[in-house]
Design a protein around this motif. Structure first.
Motif, mmCIF file in Angstrom:
data_model
loop_
_atom_site.group_PDB
_atom_site.id
_atom_site.type_symbol
_atom_site.label_atom_id
_atom_site.label_comp_id
_atom_site.label_asym_id
_atom_site.label_seq_id
_atom_site.Cartn_x
_atom_site.Cartn_y
_atom_site.Cartn_z
ATOM 1 N N ALA A 97 -4.124 23.930 8.356
ATOM 2 C CA ALA A 97 -3.493 22.631 8.155
ATOM 3 C C ALA A 97 -3.813 22.144 6.747
ATOM 4 O O ALA A 97 -4.961 21.808 6.439
ATOM 5 N N GLY A 98 -2.810 22.092 5.896
ATOM 6 C CA GLY A 98 -3.031 21.681 4.513
ATOM 7 C C GLY A 98 -2.585 20.268 4.202
ATOM 8 O O GLY A 98 -2.701 19.826 3.054
ATOM 9 N N GLY A 99 -2.066 19.540 5.191
ATOM 10 C CA GLY A 99 -1.573 18.191 4.954
ATOM 11 C C GLY A 99 -2.623 17.127 5.253
ATOM 12 O O GLY A 99 -3.814 17.396 5.384
ATOM 13 N N LYS A 100 -2.135 15.902 5.374
ATOM 14 C CA LYS A 100 -2.999 14.760 5.653
ATOM 15 C C LYS A 100 -2.474 14.002 6.862
ATOM 16 O O LYS A 100 -1.301 14.080 7.211
ATOM 17 N N LEU A 101 -3.373 13.254 7.483
ATOM 18 C CA LEU A 101 -3.042 12.421 8.638
ATOM 19 C C LEU A 101 -3.079 10.966 8.211
ATOM 20 O O LEU A 101 -4.074 10.490 7.648
ATOM 21 N N PHE A 102 -1.997 10.252 8.498
ATOM 22 C CA PHE A 102 -1.889 8.830 8.156
ATOM 23 C C PHE A 102 -1.766 8.012 9.442
ATOM 24 O O PHE A 102 -0.999 8.378 10.347
ATOM 25 N N PHE A 103 -2.519 6.934 9.506
ATOM 26 C CA PHE A 103 -2.409 5.975 10.602
ATOM 27 C C PHE A 103 -1.613 4.762 10.139
ATOM 28 O O PHE A 103 -1.607 4.425 8.949
ATOM 29 N N GLN A 104 -0.984 4.096 11.079
ATOM 30 C CA GLN A 104 -0.270 2.861 10.752
ATOM 31 C C GLN A 104 -1.294 1.739 10.607
ATOM 32 O O GLN A 104 -1.963 1.354 11.565
ATOM 33 N N THR A 105 -1.421 1.224 9.393
ATOM 34 C CA THR A 105 -2.397 0.174 9.115
ATOM 35 C C THR A 105 -1.753 -1.180 8.863
ATOM 36 O O THR A 105 -2.452 -2.177 8.771
ATOM 37 N N THR A 106 -0.438 -1.228 8.730
ATOM 38 C CA THR A 106 0.262 -2.499 8.497
ATOM 39 C C THR A 106 1.411 -2.621 9.481
ATOM 40 O O THR A 106 1.898 -1.630 10.032
ATOM 41 N N LEU A 107 1.865 -3.822 9.684
ATOM 42 C CA LEU A 107 2.979 -4.095 10.588
ATOM 43 C C LEU A 107 4.285 -3.974 9.818
ATOM 44 O O LEU A 107 4.464 -4.573 8.757
ATOM 45 N N PHE A 108 5.202 -3.181 10.352
ATOM 46 C CA PHE A 108 6.483 -2.947 9.697
ATOM 47 C C PHE A 108 7.526 -3.892 10.290
ATOM 48 O O PHE A 108 7.575 -4.114 11.497
ATOM 49 N N GLU A 109 8.364 -4.406 9.402
ATOM 50 C CA GLU A 109 9.497 -5.228 9.820
ATOM 51 C C GLU A 109 10.754 -4.412 9.601
ATOM 52 O O GLU A 109 11.379 -4.461 8.549
ATOM 53 N N ALA A 110 11.113 -3.606 10.599
ATOM 54 C CA ALA A 110 12.289 -2.741 10.491
ATOM 55 C C ALA A 110 13.328 -3.215 11.499
ATOM 56 O O ALA A 110 13.081 -3.188 12.706
ATOM 57 N N PRO A 111 14.480 -3.716 11.039
ATOM 58 C CA PRO A 111 15.487 -4.215 11.984
ATOM 59 C C PRO A 111 16.134 -3.065 12.745
ATOM 60 O O PRO A 111 16.583 -2.082 12.164
ATOM 61 N N LEU A 112 16.154 -3.175 14.054
ATOM 62 C CA LEU A 112 16.835 -2.226 14.926
ATOM 63 C C LEU A 112 18.054 -2.893 15.540
ATOM 64 O O LEU A 112 18.174 -4.127 15.531
ATOM 65 N N GLU B 17 1.229 22.992 9.002
ATOM 66 C CA GLU B 17 0.965 23.649 7.731
ATOM 67 C C GLU B 17 0.695 22.633 6.619
ATOM 68 O O GLU B 17 -0.207 21.815 6.747
ATOM 69 N N GLU B 18 1.510 22.644 5.544
ATOM 70 C CA GLU B 18 1.210 21.785 4.392
ATOM 71 C C GLU B 18 1.786 20.388 4.514
ATOM 72 O O GLU B 18 1.599 19.555 3.618
ATOM 73 N N HIS B 19 2.485 20.091 5.604
ATOM 74 C CA HIS B 19 3.146 18.800 5.743
ATOM 75 C C HIS B 19 2.183 17.740 6.299
ATOM 76 O O HIS B 19 1.172 18.055 6.927
ATOM 77 N N ASP B 20 2.535 16.476 6.049
ATOM 78 C CA ASP B 20 1.708 15.351 6.480
ATOM 79 C C ASP B 20 2.164 14.840 7.841
ATOM 80 O O ASP B 20 3.312 15.030 8.246
ATOM 81 N N ILE B 21 1.239 14.157 8.523
ATOM 82 C CA ILE B 21 1.491 13.632 9.872
ATOM 83 C C ILE B 21 1.218 12.142 9.856
ATOM 84 O O ILE B 21 0.248 11.672 9.244
ATOM 85 N N TYR B 22 2.076 11.409 10.551
ATOM 86 C CA TYR B 22 1.940 9.956 10.650
ATOM 87 C C TYR B 22 1.894 9.575 12.124
ATOM 88 O O TYR B 22 2.743 10.003 12.911
ATOM 89 N N LEU B 23 0.888 8.779 12.506
ATOM 90 C CA LEU B 23 0.741 8.327 13.892
ATOM 91 C C LEU B 23 0.928 6.815 13.944
ATOM 92 O O LEU B 23 0.113 6.060 13.389
ATOM 93 N N PRO B 24 1.990 6.335 14.586
ATOM 94 C CA PRO B 24 2.144 4.885 14.766
ATOM 95 C C PRO B 24 1.056 4.334 15.678
ATOM 96 O O PRO B 24 0.455 5.053 16.484
ATOM 97 N N MET B 25 0.808 3.035 15.578
ATOM 98 C CA MET B 25 -0.238 2.430 16.386
ATOM 99 C C MET B 25 0.115 2.430 17.865
ATOM 100 O O MET B 25 -0.764 2.559 18.728
ATOM 101 N N ILE B 26 1.409 2.366 18.190
ATOM 102 C CA ILE B 26 1.807 2.383 19.596
ATOM 103 C C ILE B 26 1.528 3.745 20.215
ATOM 104 O O ILE B 26 1.287 3.857 21.423
#
Length: 570
Positions: A192-207, A128-137
């Motif tokens: 579908a009222g949202g937007k699609l975002f691709f991962q364009t930068t490398l994230f440094e997230a400590p796990l 619906e109105e929510h956005d979607i994010y697709l990681p590069m992996i």
């Protein structure tokens, strides 16, 4: 709320011309003056110090929401001043008013796991109105599963085509434009009222140190954690069909949800049973306005009342009261606030047996009525093991193929999903390969052939050859593009079908074809299918109320006392 007391003396009012000038630069004449309100004297004094401080030549400016709240807190008497009717265009399109009507919750950001796209290629447009994010992996994993002829490979290729169409809608392929998001409604999916975002930068997230950094699932978790840190004011949610993935996400304090759009029902207990019991006072409440007539040995009742809105076409109803004749009927039609009930044929009587088979309980009688009805093109039967689904369906098919000549032949198919380990490749033709999967068909044919004891050994052998010549066993893998003309199609073990496979099979029906789906929702062997997302549940829910379909949930087992006891205690 009671009206305030009228004022004791006439209050001074604001000049209408000056008031209209401050609201809008429009030169239209102002609306008629509103009647005086209580405490208007204090209001006019307050307005003279706040509103009239603006020069008359200044352009109109609407007060923002904080300013309005502040003015109300300082001057309570302003709330009692009636609004002046202004029909100028500037009054209708005030930006601050549009912002105030914006819904309370910002759109969420859903990070999709790869298995969601593999499971449902249309999942991109289901939020619906929510956005979607697709990681590069995720894109990398999709690229690794695109080859092959399996259902997963087809879904992956469909997702790739949709993503390519969305990317082609951009004016330029710069990173700046990609970072703004791709509108999901550009390819015709208006829901579908949202937007699609691709991962364009490398994230440094400590796990945590215990998680391997190279695993794809852990990289997606890292992307979710980085997005949550970058956008603390926005809700970031991971969507995955993998249960272990959701468990790890919750262990890391990340919100995770299952993809629930593929589920027809959240609870299988809400599934349409096709049978409804009439209230005990049915005759008393509906007898006065009821009409009844007979036609061709069948009795019809036209009823009206509060019961009609709860009925569906082809729903089976019954009334069993001690000391009175039972009523077994089917809802023939519903017109406005009236419904027509049609009494059923009693297949429990040996005179009305179907290929030597008689019904042993109420639900079996309902099922045989639907199976023998030429106007019912699609029938679904659900129930536990031993309720007689396959036996009744096969007996009704043989009766209508060999005796009534209504259909030319019987086609039987099912999903080849093993219960345990696979035994490997099977030799022979298509029917020979399907032979081991059709053990239930052979067992029921043996029961039907054994009933003709007067024919002798040679007569039974000839009957078996005749029956076998009218039954064709087909594989599900070769159904695409076929059209069944005047056939009686049996889909056994339909609970293992996906909704897409069920649609593929049902749309094969040509003129004069009847399709019967059999299954037990408690015995699903296909991975990633549940009772709520099964193709059988999907078909039952979508076809309920259609004038040429019927459904019955069989409740009582009639196989043996051992099987009945085992189904209850094991």
């Amino acid at each position: 709320m009671p009206l305030p007391k009228p004022p004791t003396k006439r209050a001074s009012r604001l000049d209408s011309a000056a008031y209209a000038t401050n609201l809008s630069p429009s030169k239209r004449p102002s609306a008629p003056e509103a009647p005086p309100a209580p405490a208007a004297l204090a209001a006019s004094a307050a307005l003279s110090t706040t509103e009239l401080a603006v020069p008359a030549a200044a352009p109109a400016r609407s007060r923002t929401e904080p300013e309005a709240r502040e003015s109300r807190s300082v001057n309570p008497a302003l709330a009692l001043v009636p609004p002046v009717a202004d029909k100028s265009p500037a009054r209708k399109t005030t930006p601050t008013r549009a912002k105030a009507r914006k819904p309370a919750g910002d759109p969420k950001l859903f990070v999709l796991d790869t298995n969601v796209l593999m499971h449902d290629p249309m999942s991109l447009f289901r939020f619906e109105e929510h956005d979607i994010y697709l990681p590069m992996i995720t894109l990398e994993e999709l690229d690794g599963h695109k080859k092959g002829m399996t259902e997963v490979a087809r879904n992956v290729r469909q997702v790739s085509r949709d993503l390519d169409a969305l990317a082609a809608s951009l004016k330029s392929s710069t990173i700046e434009e990609m970072s703004k998001g791709l509108p999901l409604d550009q390819t015709g999916h208006r829901e579908a009222g949202g937007k699609l975002f691709f991962q364009t930068t490398l994230f440094e997230a400590p796990l945590p140190q215990g998680l391997p950094q190279g695993k794809a699932d852990n990289q997606i978790l890292g992307v979710v954690q980085a997005l949550k840190q970058q956008q603390p004011s926005r809700e970031v949610v991971l969507v995955s069909k993998d249960i272990n993935m959701r468990i790890k996400a919750r262990a890391l304090g990340l919100p995770a949800e299952d993809y629930r759009n593929d589920k027809t029902l959240e609870d299988s207990d809400l599934l349409y049973t096709g049978v409804q019991a009439l209230p005990a006072d049915f005759w008393e409440r509906h007898g006065k306005t009821m009409e009844s007539w007979q036609q061709g040995g069948t009795t019809f009742y036209r009823i009206s009342g509060p019961l009609v809105p709860t009925l569906l076409v082809n729903q089976l109803v019954y009334l069993e009261a001690p000391g009175a004749a039972p009523l077994y009927a089917k809802v023939q039609e519903i017109t406005g606030k009236t419904a027509v009930l049609r009494t059923l044929r009693d297949f429990g009587n040996q005179k009305h047996s179907v290929w030597g088979v008689t019904s042993r309980n109420r639900e079996q009688n309902f099922a045989l009525n639907l199976l023998m009805d030429p106007d019912c093109d699609f029938v679904t039967l659900t129930g536990s093991a031993g309720t007689g689904k396959t036996l009744m369906t096969l007996a009704a098919g043989l009766s209508q193929v060999l005796d009534e000549r209504r259909y030319s032949e019987i086609i039987v198919t099912r999903v080849t999903v093993p219960v345990g380990e696979d035994i490997g490749f099977l030799p022979g033709t298509e029917e020979e390969k399907m032979g081991p999967w059709m053990g239930a068909l052979d067992d029921n044919l043996e029961v039907l052939a054994r009933g003709d004891s007067a024919a002798g050994e040679w007569g039974r052998a000839a009957t078996n050859d005749l029956v076998r010549s009218k039954i064709k066993i087909k594989s599900l893998n070769f159904m695409r593009g076929r059209t069944f003309l005047n056939k009686y199609v049996i889909i056994d073990e339909a609970q293992n079908l996906t909704p897409k496979q069920m649609k593929t099979l049902i749309t094969r029906a040509g003129p004069g074809t009847k399709i019967v789906c059999l299954g037990n929702l408690a015995q699903i062997d296909t991975p990633y299918l549940t009772e709520g997302s099964s193709g059988l549940t999907f078909a039952v829910d979508k076809f309920k109320g259609w004038a040429h379909s019927g459904h019955v949930t069989l409740a009582r087992g009639e196989r043996s006392r051992l099987a009945d006891f085992a189904s209850e205690v094991l």
